[in-house]
Motif scaffolding. Structure first.
Motif, PDB file in Angstrom:
ATOM      1  N   SER A 179     -32.031  49.047  32.057  1.00  0.00           N
ATOM      2  CA  SER A 179     -31.377  50.333  32.275  1.00  0.00           C
ATOM      3  C   SER A 179     -31.448  51.176  31.014  1.00  0.00           C
ATOM      4  O   SER A 179     -31.775  50.693  29.932  1.00  0.00           O
ATOM      5  CB  SER A 179     -29.920  50.120  32.696  1.00  0.00           C
ATOM      6  OG  SER A 179     -29.241  49.316  31.747  1.00  0.00           O
ATOM      7  N   THR A 180     -31.139  52.453  31.175  1.00  0.00           N
ATOM      8  CA  THR A 180     -31.255  53.390  30.069  1.00  0.00           C
ATOM      9  C   THR A 180     -30.005  53.391  29.207  1.00  0.00           C
ATOM     10  O   THR A 180     -28.936  52.951  29.624  1.00  0.00           O
ATOM     11  CB  THR A 180     -31.503  54.810  30.598  1.00  0.00           C
ATOM     12  OG1 THR A 180     -30.399  55.208  31.426  1.00  0.00           O
ATOM     13  CG2 THR A 180     -32.791  54.870  31.400  1.00  0.00           C
ATOM     14  N   ALA A 218     -33.522  58.427  32.599  1.00  0.00           N
ATOM     15  CA  ALA A 218     -33.355  57.722  33.878  1.00  0.00           C
ATOM     16  C   ALA A 218     -33.937  58.559  35.015  1.00  0.00           C
ATOM     17  O   ALA A 218     -34.746  58.083  35.802  1.00  0.00           O
ATOM     18  CB  ALA A 218     -31.890  57.427  34.147  1.00  0.00           C
ATOM     19  N   ASP A 273     -31.748  53.210  37.586  1.00  0.00           N
ATOM     20  CA  ASP A 273     -30.834  52.716  36.562  1.00  0.00           C
ATOM     21  C   ASP A 273     -29.780  51.762  37.128  1.00  0.00           C
ATOM     22  O   ASP A 273     -29.526  50.705  36.561  1.00  0.00           O
ATOM     23  CB  ASP A 273     -30.139  53.890  35.872  1.00  0.00           C
ATOM     24  CG  ASP A 273     -29.469  53.480  34.572  1.00  0.00           C
ATOM     25  OD1 ASP A 273     -30.112  53.589  33.509  1.00  0.00           O
ATOM     26  OD2 ASP A 273     -28.299  53.033  34.617  1.00  0.00           O
TER      27      ASP A 273
END
Length: 250
Positions: free
Chosen positions: A126-127, A195, A201
């Motif tokens: 994920s970001t 994202a 995400d």
């Protein structure tokens, strides 16, 4: 489109492939003892662009949204999507993103085990922001997703002159969308990791949370709302703006 099962399967497979390859390039660049270690952010940009190319290519039957922000942006633009179709699109995208992230972990299992930095492990899934400032991070995601959805709808109108239908979005093929994602990453991706897709995400972040990843640390749920809310807002604004603006500039 009347076949909800076809929509679901198409979006699930396309989003799973998108996330597998997208998270895979981050793993290659970031995790210990990989052949691509240290490949840099531009390699990540191109990897995500090619991931989009692959995902869109296999998902033409559903219009290849692969992103709730695109689905909601199309709805805001006036596309003929029922509430049931929107729900199926988003559910399939979230589940596909989760599956793609799990497959990425399987492919890189030994490298996750050898990587000492928990932040690098989370960054595969994920970001996260370069400078944590939730308001500014949110605005960055709004802007990046606006560009994505506004231009994608423009592609769709080029393929279908009357309206940005799913068929119109697929008409020009996957390459323009892939290059657009590379461009957004290279130009706007630095502050938040771009994202620009809530499913991309959230699905992998849930995978990070539930998988038995050695030394994984926190899943950073405090930040998780930003790459969900920012893309949704940016996508809807782009959809609303596309009606009055696109005829003037195209």
């Amino acid at each position: 489109m009347d076949n909800l099962g076809e929509i679901f399967l198409s979006e699930l497979v396309g989003t799973a492939l998108l996330v597998l390859l997208g998270c895979g390039v981050v793993a290659n660049v970031a995790l210990a003892r990989n052949k691509g270690l240290g490949g840099g952010f531009l390699m990540v940009n191109f990897g995500w662009g090619l991931a989009v190319f692959a995902g869109v290519t296999v998902s033409y039957s559903s219009g290849a949204h692969l992103n709730p922000a695109v689905t909601l942006g199309l709805l805001a633009s006036g596309a003929d999507l029922s509430a049931g179709e929107v729900a199926i699109y988003i559910l399939a995208q979230l589940l596909g993103a989760f599956i793609g992230a799990v497959l990425c972990w399987v492919a890189y299992k030994q490298h996750f085990d050898d990587e000492p930095d928990a932040a690098n492990k989370l960054g595969v899934f994920s970001t996260g922001p370069a400078i944590r400032s939730y308001g500014w991070n949110f605005i960055t995601e709004v802007i990046g997703t606006f560009v994505l959805v506004f231009v994608v709808i423009g592609f769709g109108r080029a393929g279908d002159a009357d309206t940005a239908t799913p068929a119109g979005l697929a008409a020009l093929g996957a390459l323009p969308v892939a290059l657009l994602v590379v461009g957004i990453g290279a130009s706007l991706g630095g502050p938040t990791g771009y994202a620009i897709n809530p499913a991309r995400d959230l699905g992998p972040r849930i995978a990070h949370f539930v998988l038995p990843i050695k030394g994984k640390g926190t899943s950073d749920w405090a930040y998780s709302w930003v790459p969900i809310a920012g893309p949704v807002v940016g996508g809807v604004i782009a959809g609303l703006a596309s009606g009055p603006l696109l005829p003037l500039v195209s």
